[in-house]
Design an enzyme around this catalytic site. Structure first.
Site, PDB file in Angstrom:
ATOM      1  N   GLU A   1      -3.561   4.694  -1.928  1.00  0.00           N
ATOM      2  CA  GLU A   1      -2.234   4.493  -0.670  1.00  0.00           C
ATOM      3  C   GLU A   1      -2.197   5.484   0.212  1.00  0.00           C
ATOM      4  OE1 GLU A   1       0.499   1.981  -3.554  1.00  0.00           O
ATOM      5  OE2 GLU A   1       0.044   3.787  -4.029  1.00  0.00           O
TER       6      GLU A   1
ATOM      7  N   ARG B   1       0.867  -1.129   0.101  1.00  0.00           N
ATOM      8  CA  ARG B   1       0.064  -0.017  -0.021  1.00  0.00           C
ATOM      9  C   ARG B   1       0.971   1.366  -0.013  1.00  0.00           C
ATOM     10  NH1 ARG B   1      -6.080  -0.197   1.865  1.00  0.00           N
ATOM     11  NH2 ARG B   1      -6.867   1.144   0.722  1.00  0.00           N
TER      12      ARG B   1
HETATM   13  N1  PCD Z   1      -9.595  11.058  -6.979  1.00  0.00           N
HETATM   14  C1  PCD Z   1     -10.081   9.802  -6.916  1.00  0.00           C
HETATM   15  C2  PCD Z   1      -9.186   8.878  -6.780  1.00  0.00           C
HETATM   16  C3  PCD Z   1      -9.585   7.484  -6.627  1.00  0.00           C
HETATM   17  N2  PCD Z   1     -10.732   7.245  -6.576  1.00  0.00           N
HETATM   18  C4  PCD Z   1     -11.211   5.791  -6.466  1.00  0.00           C
HETATM   19  O1  PCD Z   1     -10.699   5.096  -5.584  1.00  0.00           O
HETATM   20  C5  PCD Z   1     -10.250   3.978  -5.791  1.00  0.00           C
HETATM   21  C6  PCD Z   1      -8.529   3.836  -5.635  1.00  0.00           C
HETATM   22  O2  PCD Z   1      -8.067   4.473  -6.857  1.00  0.00           O
HETATM   23  P1  PCD Z   1      -6.510   4.801  -6.926  1.00  0.00           P
HETATM   24  O3  PCD Z   1      -6.076   5.747  -5.900  1.00  0.00           O
HETATM   25  O4  PCD Z   1      -6.614   5.211  -8.389  1.00  0.00           O
HETATM   26  O5  PCD Z   1      -5.818   3.570  -6.804  1.00  0.00           O
HETATM   27  P2  PCD Z   1      -5.922   2.182  -7.621  1.00  0.00           P
HETATM   28  O6  PCD Z   1      -4.823   2.089  -8.607  1.00  0.00           O
HETATM   29  O7  PCD Z   1      -7.329   1.793  -8.373  1.00  0.00           O
HETATM   30  O8  PCD Z   1      -5.690   1.099  -6.626  1.00  0.00           O
HETATM   31  C7  PCD Z   1      -4.311   0.645  -6.279  1.00  0.00           C
HETATM   32  C8  PCD Z   1      -4.454   0.883  -4.544  1.00  0.00           C
HETATM   33  O9  PCD Z   1      -5.538   0.633  -4.004  1.00  0.00           O
HETATM   34  C9  PCD Z   1      -5.404   0.215  -2.535  1.00  0.00           C
HETATM   35  N3  PCD Z   1      -6.841  -0.135  -2.115  1.00  0.00           N
HETATM   36  C10 PCD Z   1      -7.212  -1.054  -2.087  1.00  0.00           C
HETATM   37  N4  PCD Z   1      -8.584  -1.570  -1.873  1.00  0.00           N
HETATM   38  C11 PCD Z   1      -9.031  -2.863  -1.673  1.00  0.00           C
HETATM   39  N5  PCD Z   1     -10.240  -2.955  -1.591  1.00  0.00           N
HETATM   40  N6  PCD Z   1      -8.441  -3.996  -2.210  1.00  0.00           N
HETATM   41  C12 PCD Z   1      -6.982  -3.665  -2.332  1.00  0.00           C
HETATM   42  O10 PCD Z   1      -6.137  -4.666  -2.571  1.00  0.00           O
HETATM   43  C13 PCD Z   1      -6.442  -2.489  -2.383  1.00  0.00           C
HETATM   44  N7  PCD Z   1      -5.078  -2.045  -2.529  1.00  0.00           N
HETATM   45  C14 PCD Z   1      -4.584  -0.847  -2.199  1.00  0.00           C
HETATM   46  C15 PCD Z   1      -3.312  -0.518  -3.049  1.00  0.00           C
HETATM   47  S1  PCD Z   1      -2.032  -1.414  -2.290  1.00  0.00           S
HETATM   48 MO1  PCD Z   1      -0.071  -1.094  -4.023  1.00  0.00          MO
HETATM   49  O11 PCD Z   1      -0.635  -2.531  -4.692  1.00  0.00           O
HETATM   50  O12 PCD Z   1       0.814  -1.581  -2.907  1.00  0.00           O
HETATM   51  O13 PCD Z   1       1.130  -0.548  -4.929  1.00  0.00           O
HETATM   52  S2  PCD Z   1      -1.644   0.413  -4.583  1.00  0.00           S
HETATM   53  C16 PCD Z   1      -3.084   0.271  -4.226  1.00  0.00           C
HETATM   54  C17 PCD Z   1     -10.650   3.665  -7.268  1.00  0.00           C
HETATM   55  O14 PCD Z   1     -11.918   2.920  -7.369  1.00  0.00           O
HETATM   56  C18 PCD Z   1     -10.789   5.113  -7.727  1.00  0.00           C
HETATM   57  O15 PCD Z   1     -11.670   5.187  -8.903  1.00  0.00           O
HETATM   58  C19 PCD Z   1     -11.976   8.203  -6.755  1.00  0.00           C
HETATM   59  O16 PCD Z   1     -12.900   7.930  -6.601  1.00  0.00           O
HETATM   60  N8  PCD Z   1     -11.489   9.621  -6.767  1.00  0.00           N
END
Ligand code: PCD
Ligand SMILES: [Cu+]
Length: 799
Positions: A753, A383
């Site tokens: 993220e 993430r």
């Molecule tokens: N201004 C704005 C922006 C955005 N959005 C929404 O919110 C969502 C998200 O987008 P974005 O920011 O463009 O992103 P993407 O490319 O589609 O996806 C990717 C991310 O996504 C998150 N979240 C989530 N959730 C769930 N339920 N499961 C999962 O597995 C997951 N994974 C996590 C991760 S770790 Mo890396 O692969 O570590 O680089 S990178 C990542 C989509 O439905 C869209 O359309 C809206 O509404 N508005």
């Protein structure tokens, strides 16, 4: 009045951008009708299980498969010896290294893949795994990355012997992978030499692992007669997998078919190609039958790609009034036994160079050293857009450390250093071009919402009574949406993304994308983008992703890139449709194109509102009455190469109370303001923020893949690896501001993220702030009650 409300009504009927449209995905899911990898069952399908190493570092003296093969129901046991003639016992990694598919004479981490058993069912396969006899000779393990480059350190990768050049430059030690530098070293050193104030802190971001509900797995099916290889894979990037499989196997790419069905969560861990996939494919080719391989939870946590494991030394140079003059960072990156980091090829440390954060820091220098240890490979962005969490964590911690040293309030020091709204586009000292932002406005809004001064007053009173209360602030910026292709590629394929749309004669549509939903709700939100562009209600637009036979080529979903890339492609493909539709409408209405204007879902003759053609009318005409010389049909394809990343940001504040006798941290309040530019679906954004914050809470409060001195992994099941449930998870309060991206066709930025990136430092800063008045500047995560209690005890507060 009438005309306006009628227009609003039409607009509403579209459920376009900005609408809280309910998730289209859920109807199937809540009825148990999702199709995940394990739901794929083919006639004659066999099941695979892996023999794994009990040791972190050992020589394989012999492997005896006879007993396993003799078990009724076992079809084959594959080892490196079987893969060697196919040249598939090693495979290239995304980071330019190679990784053993099945251990070749030696194992380099605990649970490493040694052999694969293929049997009638998974139970027989598991029994046969126990019957495979492997004789190991233990070697001294290397667990501490700080010792990786010692002269007498055990050599982990004899296969690289004599290789002084790695994928990212010179290697100076057998366990050295790369050194990556960015910024102005001399200039930065000069600022430090004459600075009024400097601070320095050692900060470790521990090894963690994403925990999607569905672990990794695949079904491989090779059709001998036609030579087609079909692979169902729980993948965030199916097209990339098709290309890689074709390159590795030599099978024509048009004969490789990858389908990523419903994905039960990705979080970065489903970007790469794992040994289990490769052996399952080989097994299917060798046996001529479909083969399924699915990890269990321990295999998942212990072997498929981890995140972080960055050991950072941060330094700030500043004026006495808290104005930062320079940032200097060294990172020791533990990559495990193979460098299998999933980053764009040119960036061995991902986008760690965003570590100047939201602040206008004139000089900066960063150096990252990657090393091998006897641990599982990985380095995926759990993430996180390629090491941005580490970067953001570093600067958000360091600015607090500086504030403490100078006795400046932690909100105030941020205001003094923010990049100002008028400085955008802003080029950072480490070379990122920030597209847009308004950081002071975001922080101001949050401070007012929680009555920050009152919280500080309460804290002062509590401190006087010996109670522990912490207030953590995080004002983070992210860089998401990789491309552009000129700086970002994966194995040479540029990181654009795509949308292809077809309008049917009756005015409904299907759109396909190169990205792949894993829970993010693309079916819901992509349709909203298109609805606003082409005037067809989103309920009449089907969205498809994940089948390489039908979807246009794309690089997949990770790094919050779908909205910045494929979302942009959707808007632009929609505009292509509208351009053609305008020509058809002009023809139908017998006026010139210039006499038409677009009105929600139709073209209207300027000044003559009763003369119009709706998109539905136009769709029908596209198949029977187009202007002379025009092709029939109404479809468009867009491959979108973004000019830059998008830069979402946020201001988070976290308030914690810590029990002085048990060390338990209670999150009393968490207020999260996110700015992701134009908001496509506010409800889905809120869901994304809730999910990301919960994962941030998990990392800060308990997740860690620890290893003992023998290299045994300690955190490889949910008994030890913290996965918060609704019981532990705090209540989230969310808020937003809107600063559109100037280069995205609808001004949207990624958001998926952000809450994770911003959340981790907010928790951390809150816990440490609780001890700030006692001179504590840093405590490494995770903040388990035991660890926090140790700090309390050392400070003598539990008396
Ligand atoms: N201004 C704005 C922006 C955005 N959005 C929404 O919110 C969502 C998200 O987008 P974005 O920011 O463009 O992103 P993407 O490319 O589609 O996806 C990717 C991310 O996504 C998150 N979240 C989530 N959730 C769930 N339920 N499961 C999962 O597995 C997951 N994974 C996590 C991760 S770790 Mo890396 O692969 O570590 O680089 S990178 C990542 C989509 O439905 C869209 O359309 C809206 O509404 N508005
Ligand atoms: Cu996995």
């Amino acid at each position: 009045m009438g005309a306006i409300s009628e227009k609003l009504e039409r607009q509403e009927r579209l459920s376009g951008v900005g609408c809280q449209r309910k998730r289209k995905e859920d109807l199937r899911f809540i009825q148990g009708k999702g199709t995940y990898i394990d739901d794929i069952k083919l006639p004659g399908m066999l099941h695979a299980d892996l023999v794994r190493s009990p040791y972190a570092h050992a020589r394989i003296k012999s492997i005896n498969v006879e007993k396993a093969l003799a078990l009724p129901g076992v079809h084959a046991v594959l080892t490196a010896k079987d893969l060697k003639p196919l040249n598939l016992h090693w495979m290239p990694t995304l980071a330019g290294d190679v990784q053993a598919v099945l251990a070749d004479e030696k194992v380099c981490f605990q649970h490493q893949e040694v052999a694969m058993v293929i049997a009638d069912d998974r139970y027989i396969a598991a029994d046969a795994v126990d019957l495979v006899q492997v004789e190991y000779e233990e070697l001294p393990p290397l667990v501490d990355p700080r010792k990786a480059m010692d002269p007498d350190a055990p050599v982990i990768r004899p296969d690289l012997e004599g290789k002084t050049q790695g994928a990212h430059g010179k290697r100076v030690h057998p366990n050295h992978i790369f050194t990556w530098e960015v910024g102005d070293k001399t200039g930065t050193d000069q600022v430090f030499a004459s600075a009024e104030v400097t601070v320095r802190e050692q900060i470790t971001y521990q090894r963690v692992h994403a925990s999607p509900l569905e672990t990794c797995g695949c079904v491989a099916s090779f059709e001998k007669a036609s030579g087609d290889l079909k692979i169902w894979l729980t993948s965030q990037a199916p097209h990339v997998v098709r290309t890689v499989v074709s390159m590795l196997s030599g099978i024509d790419e048009s004969k490789v078919h990858v389908v990523s069905p419903d994905v039960g969560g990705g979080f970065g861990v489903k970007v790469g190609v794992y040994p289990g996939y490769v052996v399952a494919i080989v097994a299917s080719i060798v046996l001529g039958r479909p083969v399924k391989w699915i990890e269990d939870r321990i295999e998942h946590l212990a072997t498929t790609a981890f995140g972080r494991d960055y050991h950072m030394t941060g330094e700030l140079a500043a004026d006495r009034n808290g104005r930062i003059r320079a940032l200097r960072v060294h990172v020791l990156a533990d990559h495990g036994a193979f460098d299998a980091c999933a980053d764009p090829s040119k960036w061995p440390a991902g986008f760690f160079h965003t570590c100047t954060g939201s602040y206008d820091i004139p000089k900066a220098y960063v150096r990252v050293d990657g090393v091998y240890t006897n641990k599982a490979p990985g380095g995926v962005s759990y993430r996180c857009s390629f090491r941005i969490t580490e970067a953001s964590y570093l600067i958000e911690r360091m600015i607090d450390v500086l504030a403490q040293k100078l006795g400046i309030d932690k909100a105030e020091i941020r205001f003094r250093n923010f990049i100002q709204p008028e400085q955008f586009p802003y080029r950072s000292a480490l070379g990122c071009e920030y597209d847009s932002g308004n950081y002071p406005a975001a922080l101001k809004k949050v401070l007012e919402a929680v009555d920050y001064p009152a919280l500080r007053r309460e804290q002062a009173k509590k401190r006087a009574r010996g109670e522990l209360m912490g207030i953590g602030i995080s004002t983070f910026t992210e860089m998401v949406g990789a491309g552009p292709t000129k700086t970002c590629d994966i194995l040479g394929v540029g990181m654009f993304d795509s949308c292809e749309i077809r309008i049917h004669p009756t005015g409904s549509a299907i759109a396909r994308f190169g990205t792949k939903d894993q829970g993010q709700s693309h079916r819901t939100t992509y349709a909203q983008i298109l609805a606003s562009e082409i005037g067809i209600p989103s309920d009449h637009i089907v969205i498809e992703e994940g089948d390489t036979d039908t979807a246009p080529y794309g690089l997949g979903t990770y790094g919050s890139r779908s909205t910045p890339t494929a979302g942009a492609a959707a808007a632009r493909a929609g505009r292509k449709i509208r351009d053609k539709a305008r020509k058809i409408a002009a023809h139908l209405l017998e006026v010139s194109e210039d006499d038409l204007e677009w009105d929600v879902d139709r073209f209207v003759v300027k000044g003559v509102p009763e003369q119009f053609k709706t998109m539905k009318d136009i769709a029908w005409a596209a198949y029977n009455n187009v202007p002379e010389g025009m092709e029939p049909g109404l479809e468009a394809v867009e491959y979108y190469d973004p000019p830059n990343f998008t830069f979402p940001f946020g201001a988070y504040i976290c308030v914690v109370d810590i029990d002085r006798f048990t060390g338990e941290v209670k999150v009393r309040r968490f207020y999260a303001l996110d700015d992701c530019g134009t908001r496509i679906n506010p409800m889905i954004i809120e869901g994304q923020v809730h999910g990301g914050l919960t994962e941030a809470f998990a990392v800060a409060m308990g997740q860690e893949l620890a290893y003992d001195k023998h290299g045994n992994i300690l955190g490889a099941s949910f008994m030890d690896f913290f996965l918060p449930t609704a019981v532990e998870t705090p209540k989230w309060e969310t808020d937003y501001t809107v600063t559109p991206s100037p280069h995205h066709p609808i001004g949207a930025k990624g958001v998926g993220e952000s809450p994770h990136v911003g959340g981790v430092s907010a928790f951390s800063n809150a816990v440490i702030d609780a001890f700030a008045h006692l001179g504590v500047t840093h405590i490494n995560m995770p903040y388990t009650a035991w660890k926090v209690w140790k700090t309390i005890h050392q400070l003598g507060l539990d008396k």
